[in-house]
Design a protein around this motif. Sequence first.
Motif, PDB file in Angstrom:
ATOM      1  N   ARG A 214       0.817  -1.216   0.000  1.00  0.00           N
ATOM      2  CA  ARG A 214       0.000   0.000   0.000  1.00  0.00           C
ATOM      3  C   ARG A 214       0.852   1.269   0.000  1.00  0.00           C
ATOM      4  NH1 ARG A 214      -3.244  -3.932   1.929  1.00  0.00           N
ATOM      5  NH2 ARG A 214      -5.493  -3.729   1.582  1.00  0.00           N
ATOM      6  N   PHE A 215       2.144   1.132   0.236  1.00  0.00           N
ATOM      7  CA  PHE A 215       3.055   2.274   0.149  1.00  0.00           C
ATOM      8  C   PHE A 215       3.457   2.479  -1.309  1.00  0.00           C
ATOM      9  CE2 PHE A 215       3.443   0.880   4.506  1.00  0.00           C
ATOM     10  CZ  PHE A 215       3.592   2.050   5.223  1.00  0.00           C
ATOM     11  N   GLY A 216       3.452   3.736  -1.749  1.00  0.00           N
ATOM     12  CA  GLY A 216       3.865   4.025  -3.115  1.00  0.00           C
ATOM     13  C   GLY A 216       5.317   3.706  -3.371  1.00  0.00           C
ATOM     14  N   LEU A 217       6.152   3.894  -2.355  1.00  0.00           N
ATOM     15  CA  LEU A 217       7.568   3.550  -2.447  1.00  0.00           C
ATOM     16  C   LEU A 217       7.907   2.552  -1.347  1.00  0.00           C
ATOM     17  CD1 LEU A 217       9.495   6.909  -3.088  1.00  0.00           C
ATOM     18  CD2 LEU A 217       9.059   5.061  -4.708  1.00  0.00           C
ATOM     19  N   SER A 218       8.460   1.418  -1.736  1.00  0.00           N
ATOM     20  CA  SER A 218       8.977   0.427  -0.792  1.00  0.00           C
ATOM     21  C   SER A 218      10.451   0.241  -1.118  1.00  0.00           C
ATOM     22  CB  SER A 218       8.209  -0.895  -0.928  1.00  0.00           C
ATOM     23  OG  SER A 218       8.723  -1.861  -0.040  1.00  0.00           O
ATOM     24  N   ILE A 219      11.315   0.691  -0.227  1.00  0.00           N
ATOM     25  CA  ILE A 219      12.744   0.792  -0.519  1.00  0.00           C
ATOM     26  C   ILE A 219      13.517  -0.096   0.446  1.00  0.00           C
ATOM     27  CG2 ILE A 219      14.697   2.368  -0.771  1.00  0.00           C
ATOM     28  CD1 ILE A 219      12.653   4.638  -1.105  1.00  0.00           C
ATOM     29  N   GLY A 220      14.281  -1.039  -0.093  1.00  0.00           N
ATOM     30  CA  GLY A 220      15.040  -1.968   0.735  1.00  0.00           C
ATOM     31  C   GLY A 220      16.442  -1.467   1.041  1.00  0.00           C
ATOM     32  N   PHE A 221      16.872  -1.685   2.282  1.00  0.00           N
ATOM     33  CA  PHE A 221      18.219  -1.351   2.743  1.00  0.00           C
ATOM     34  C   PHE A 221      18.876  -2.653   3.203  1.00  0.00           C
ATOM     35  CE2 PHE A 221      16.105   2.596   2.719  1.00  0.00           C
ATOM     36  CZ  PHE A 221      17.024   3.627   2.783  1.00  0.00           C
ATOM     37  N   HIS A 222      20.063  -2.931   2.690  1.00  0.00           N
ATOM     38  CA  HIS A 222      20.688  -4.223   2.950  1.00  0.00           C
ATOM     39  C   HIS A 222      22.071  -4.021   3.561  1.00  0.00           C
ATOM     40  CE1 HIS A 222      17.387  -5.664   0.520  1.00  0.00           C
ATOM     41  NE2 HIS A 222      17.762  -4.835  -0.445  1.00  0.00           N
ATOM     42  N   ASN A 223      22.562  -5.065   4.237  1.00  0.00           N
ATOM     43  CA  ASN A 223      23.887  -4.983   4.849  1.00  0.00           C
ATOM     44  C   ASN A 223      24.928  -4.588   3.813  1.00  0.00           C
ATOM     45  OD1 ASN A 223      23.306  -5.658   7.537  1.00  0.00           O
ATOM     46  ND2 ASN A 223      23.222  -7.835   7.045  1.00  0.00           N
ATOM     47  N   CYS A 224      25.846  -3.736   4.216  1.00  0.00           N
ATOM     48  CA  CYS A 224      26.856  -3.280   3.259  1.00  0.00           C
ATOM     49  C   CYS A 224      28.036  -4.248   3.225  1.00  0.00           C
ATOM     50  CB  CYS A 224      27.329  -1.866   3.608  1.00  0.00           C
ATOM     51  SG  CYS A 224      28.060  -1.663   5.236  1.00  0.00           S
ATOM     52  N   ASP A 225      28.685  -4.298   2.080  1.00  0.00           N
ATOM     53  CA  ASP A 225      29.880  -5.128   1.965  1.00  0.00           C
ATOM     54  C   ASP A 225      31.079  -4.358   2.512  1.00  0.00           C
ATOM     55  OD1 ASP A 225      30.584  -3.282  -0.004  1.00  0.00           O
ATOM     56  OD2 ASP A 225      30.074  -4.611  -1.660  1.00  0.00           O
ATOM     57  N   GLN A 226      32.237  -4.984   2.469  1.00  0.00           N
ATOM     58  CA  GLN A 226      33.430  -4.390   3.051  1.00  0.00           C
ATOM     59  C   GLN A 226      33.790  -3.064   2.383  1.00  0.00           C
ATOM     60  OE1 GLN A 226      36.831  -6.918   4.160  1.00  0.00           O
ATOM     61  NE2 GLN A 226      38.088  -5.648   2.813  1.00  0.00           N
ATOM     62  N   ASP A 227      33.709  -3.012   1.062  1.00  0.00           N
ATOM     63  CA  ASP A 227      34.081  -1.785   0.351  1.00  0.00           C
ATOM     64  C   ASP A 227      33.157  -0.626   0.727  1.00  0.00           C
ATOM     65  OD1 ASP A 227      36.136  -3.090  -0.892  1.00  0.00           O
ATOM     66  OD2 ASP A 227      35.040  -3.459  -2.759  1.00  0.00           O
ATOM     67  N   ALA A 228      31.858  -0.911   0.810  1.00  0.00           N
ATOM     68  CA  ALA A 228      30.913   0.146   1.169  1.00  0.00           C
ATOM     69  C   ALA A 228      31.139   0.615   2.603  1.00  0.00           C
ATOM     70  CB  ALA A 228      29.483  -0.354   0.994  1.00  0.00           C
ATOM     71  N   TYR A 229      31.402  -0.319   3.488  1.00  0.00           N
ATOM     72  CA  TYR A 229      31.681   0.019   4.890  1.00  0.00           C
ATOM     73  C   TYR A 229      32.886   0.952   5.008  1.00  0.00           C
ATOM     74  CZ  TYR A 229      33.487  -0.874   9.652  1.00  0.00           C
ATOM     75  OH  TYR A 229      33.992  -0.736  10.923  1.00  0.00           O
ATOM     76  N   LEU A 230      33.953   0.618   4.298  1.00  0.00           N
ATOM     77  CA  LEU A 230      35.151   1.459   4.338  1.00  0.00           C
ATOM     78  C   LEU A 230      34.902   2.808   3.660  1.00  0.00           C
ATOM     79  CD1 LEU A 230      37.895  -1.217   3.567  1.00  0.00           C
ATOM     80  CD2 LEU A 230      37.302  -0.226   5.797  1.00  0.00           C
ATOM     81  N   ALA A 231      34.072   2.828   2.620  1.00  0.00           N
ATOM     82  CA  ALA A 231      33.761   4.092   1.949  1.00  0.00           C
ATOM     83  C   ALA A 231      32.982   5.023   2.876  1.00  0.00           C
ATOM     84  CB  ALA A 231      32.958   3.827   0.675  1.00  0.00           C
ATOM     85  N   ILE A 232      32.087   4.460   3.661  1.00  0.00           N
ATOM     86  CA  ILE A 232      31.327   5.270   4.621  1.00  0.00           C
ATOM     87  C   ILE A 232      32.282   5.914   5.621  1.00  0.00           C
ATOM     88  CG2 ILE A 232      29.630   5.191   6.487  1.00  0.00           C
ATOM     89  CD1 ILE A 232      28.299   2.847   4.943  1.00  0.00           C
ATOM     90  N   ILE A 233      33.196   5.112   6.155  1.00  0.00           N
ATOM     91  CA  ILE A 233      34.160   5.641   7.126  1.00  0.00           C
ATOM     92  C   ILE A 233      35.048   6.701   6.473  1.00  0.00           C
ATOM     93  CG2 ILE A 233      36.182   5.050   8.528  1.00  0.00           C
ATOM     94  CD1 ILE A 233      34.833   2.313   9.000  1.00  0.00           C
TER      95      ILE A 233
END
Length: 279
Positions: A214-233
């Motif tokens: 019933r939501f117009g937008l359903s957006i999934g968030f998933h665990n980040c991999d090692q590269d994404a984790y380091l990019a965030i930091i």
Amino acid sequence: MSSSLSDHGLLLSRIADALDRLAPPPAPPCDWLAHPAYVWTGSAARAVQRLDAPALDLLRGIDTQKERVVTNVERLAAGHAAHDMLLWGSRGMGKSAVLRAAIRAAQNAHPGSIALVQVAQEALSGVTALFATLGKIDRCFLVFIDDLGFEEDDGSGPRLLRSWLEGGVEARPANVRLAVTSNRRAIVARSMSEQDDPINPRDVVDDRLALADRFGLSIGFHNCDQDAYLAIIGGYAREFGLEWEAADALEWSRRRGARSGRVAWQYVNELAGRAGKVI
């Protein structure tokens, strides 16, 4: 006799005056045009003077999700058609942070046009009254319910949510949209017993997922991999002028047993503490 009645009335008047003095003064009416955010308690609103939100550029590893949320909030702030949003998935991956950041960005682009109203799950029964109030205000609002989840035997909560989204008499007004975060896409808890229906085992599952649909937008968030984790930091470290090493950051995540935006931020906070800085 009349003197006794008079004395009795005077005593009652004095007691009433004393009780009035002991009672807290009524809360002043909420100014729905003056603040960037509010907290709805179920019967009243509390203004938030400053919306705490990270800069959008610092939210890494969720670029696609961020773009969809920011675009939708921008439409709402501009007075255009916008969707209700369900942000679901892994803990600590920035679901609530991206909502707050998108609201602040929209407020910068359209001053005074939009506000965030956060509602705790225990205050859901008062949301219909909140909608009635917000519908009379010349401003757009994103009503935010964080970490929502219903148990299998909870029938009233899902019914309320459906009524707000389906366009019935209790539906949210045109200047209001819902944003819900949940660890589960279905919002309602699911179990193996859903597969026990001998007629059509998909019926129960489909009914659970229908709430999310019933939501117009359903957006999934998933665990980040090692590269994404380091990019965030790395993004946070550059912003705050902090030195760091990838091996140390990975060891931090191993000790925490997870890699996520939240764990990355906790590591950045640790770096700032080591450097004697405040962030």
